[in-house]
Scaffold this motif. Structure first.
Motif, mmCIF file in Angstrom:
data_model
loop_
_atom_site.group_PDB
_atom_site.id
_atom_site.type_symbol
_atom_site.label_atom_id
_atom_site.label_comp_id
_atom_site.label_asym_id
_atom_site.label_seq_id
_atom_site.Cartn_x
_atom_site.Cartn_y
_atom_site.Cartn_z
ATOM 1 N N LEU A 32 0.837 -1.196 0.000
ATOM 2 C CA LEU A 32 0.000 0.000 0.000
ATOM 3 C C LEU A 32 0.872 1.247 0.000
ATOM 4 N N LYS A 33 0.672 2.110 -0.972
ATOM 5 C CA LYS A 33 1.301 3.421 -0.932
ATOM 6 C C LYS A 33 0.526 4.284 0.056
ATOM 7 N N ASP A 34 1.133 5.355 0.473
ATOM 8 C CA ASP A 34 0.467 6.228 1.435
ATOM 9 C C ASP A 34 -0.868 6.707 0.860
ATOM 10 N N GLY A 35 -1.940 6.471 1.605
ATOM 11 C CA GLY A 35 -3.274 6.886 1.170
ATOM 12 C C GLY A 35 -4.070 5.787 0.486
ATOM 13 N N GLU A 36 -3.410 4.690 0.099
ATOM 14 C CA GLU A 36 -4.118 3.601 -0.566
ATOM 15 C C GLU A 36 -4.781 2.669 0.450
ATOM 16 N N SER A 37 -5.757 1.886 -0.037
ATOM 17 C CA SER A 37 -6.539 1.012 0.839
ATOM 18 C C SER A 37 -6.626 -0.405 0.293
ATOM 19 N N VAL A 38 -6.893 -1.338 1.187
ATOM 20 C CA VAL A 38 -7.174 -2.718 0.827
ATOM 21 C C VAL A 38 -8.178 -3.243 1.845
ATOM 22 N N ALA A 39 -9.001 -4.222 1.426
ATOM 23 C CA ALA A 39 -10.067 -4.684 2.321
ATOM 24 C C ALA A 39 -10.179 -6.204 2.316
ATOM 25 N N PHE A 40 -10.841 -6.713 3.308
ATOM 26 C CA PHE A 40 -11.170 -8.139 3.357
ATOM 27 C C PHE A 40 -12.601 -8.278 3.867
ATOM 28 N N GLY A 41 -13.179 -9.440 3.584
ATOM 29 C CA GLY A 41 -14.577 -9.643 3.934
ATOM 30 C C GLY A 41 -14.785 -10.552 5.132
ATOM 31 N N ILE A 42 -15.827 -10.269 5.875
ATOM 32 C CA ILE A 42 -16.275 -11.129 6.984
ATOM 33 C C ILE A 42 -17.690 -11.588 6.646
ATOM 34 N N THR A 43 -17.930 -12.872 6.700
ATOM 35 C CA THR A 43 -19.286 -13.384 6.456
ATOM 36 C C THR A 43 -19.818 -14.030 7.740
ATOM 37 N N TYR A 44 -21.121 -13.959 7.907
ATOM 38 C CA TYR A 44 -21.750 -14.505 9.106
ATOM 39 C C TYR A 44 -23.181 -14.938 8.754
ATOM 40 N N PRO A 45 -23.732 -15.846 9.511
ATOM 41 C CA PRO A 45 -25.113 -16.289 9.225
ATOM 42 C C PRO A 45 -26.132 -15.264 9.737
ATOM 43 N N VAL A 46 -27.223 -15.138 9.003
ATOM 44 C CA VAL A 46 -28.293 -14.227 9.410
ATOM 45 C C VAL A 46 -29.220 -14.955 10.378
ATOM 46 N N ASN A 47 -29.639 -14.256 11.418
ATOM 47 C CA ASN A 47 -30.544 -14.849 12.398
ATOM 48 C C ASN A 47 -31.982 -14.736 11.886
ATOM 49 N N ASP A 48 -32.470 -15.812 11.298
ATOM 50 C CA ASP A 48 -33.850 -15.819 10.813
ATOM 51 C C ASP A 48 -34.675 -16.868 11.559
ATOM 52 N N SER A 49 -34.190 -17.200 12.750
ATOM 53 C CA SER A 49 -34.873 -18.226 13.546
ATOM 54 C C SER A 49 -36.119 -17.696 14.253
ATOM 55 N N GLY A 50 -36.283 -16.401 14.300
ATOM 56 C CA GLY A 50 -37.414 -15.821 15.022
ATOM 57 C C GLY A 50 -37.105 -15.605 16.491
ATOM 58 N N GLY A 51 -35.964 -16.167 16.964
ATOM 59 C CA GLY A 51 -35.590 -15.968 18.364
ATOM 60 C C GLY A 51 -34.700 -14.740 18.520
#
Length: 227
Positions: free
Chosen positions: A157-176
């Motif tokens: 990364l040069k000064d001012g540049e960016s890089v990213a990574f992803g986080i995935t997670y399950p959605v709570n659709d259980s109703g609880g």
């Protein structure tokens, strides 16, 4: 006759005295000339004398000293070579990075996605590679994300540049009520200092059966691709 003999004797004595005086003058002149003559070479360190040996030793020492200076210059060059000027870019430190997190969940995806971005603000080029540490703070305690296992490449990364990574997670659709997420802790690769962020994703995670973390983190550069 007596007068004549006395006169002759007196003349003989005078002649003897004159001869003695001349010889004395000659001896004095000889001694004076000898003392005025230059000293022999050995008296002043000439060839074959101790002074000559000392002079030769000094000359030899001077030559050796010059050679030492030449070698010293080479050593200085070697030292310069050991100062770390190898052309490699150093790793990014936590204090040099601005770390942000944003929700990148797309409608229709089976789970949620949060993207964490590193921006270089250190005023120099730096490198990131591998996986960052990811921990979610939840109502049930700290939950560490698992690595997706994707190949990790090195990113400069040069000064001012960016890089990213992803986080995935399950959605709570259980109703609880599920497990409430209260924060996100990110540690850049190869660092021990962490950054605490607000969690931008869904408010809760489904309750798991304890078989492992449902949260996964991708490598640096995999924004939106962890899964």
């Amino acid at each position: 006759m007596r007068v004549t003999k006395i006169t002759i004797a007196a003349l003989a004595v005078a002649a003897g005295l004159s001869l003695t005086a001349c010889q004395s003058d000659g001896d004095a002149t000889s001694r004076s000339d000898s003392s005025a003559a230059p000293a022999s070479p050995s008296a002043h360190g000439g060839p074959g004398s101790d002074g000559s040996a000392r002079g030769a030793a000094k000359a030899s020492a001077g030559k050796d000293s010059g050679a030492g200076q030449s070698t010293g210059a080479g050593t200085g060059s070697d030292k310069d070579g050991k100062t770390g000027k190898t052309g490699k870019t150093g790793k990014c430190r936590t204090d040099e990075l601005e770390v942000t997190a944003a929700d990148h969940t797309i409608d229709g995806d089976p789970g949620g996605t949060v993207v964490v971005e590193f921006t270089n603000g250190g005023g120099r080029d730096c490198a990131l590679s591998g996986y960052a540490g990811v921990d979610l703070r939840t109502s049930a305690g700290s939950l560490s994300a698992r690595r997706t296992g994707e190949p990790a490449s090195r990113t400069v990364l040069k000064d001012g540049e960016s890089v990213a990574f992803g986080i995935t997670y399950p959605v709570n659709d259980s109703g609880g009520s599920g497990v409430r997420v209260t924060g996100l802790v990110v540690t850049p690769p190869d660092e021990t200092k962490s950054v605490s962020l607000a969690w931008p994703g869904a408010a809760t995670l489904p309750v798991t059966d304890g078989s492992g973390s449902p949260v996964k983190a991708g490598p640096i550069g995999s924004a939106g691709q962890g899964g």
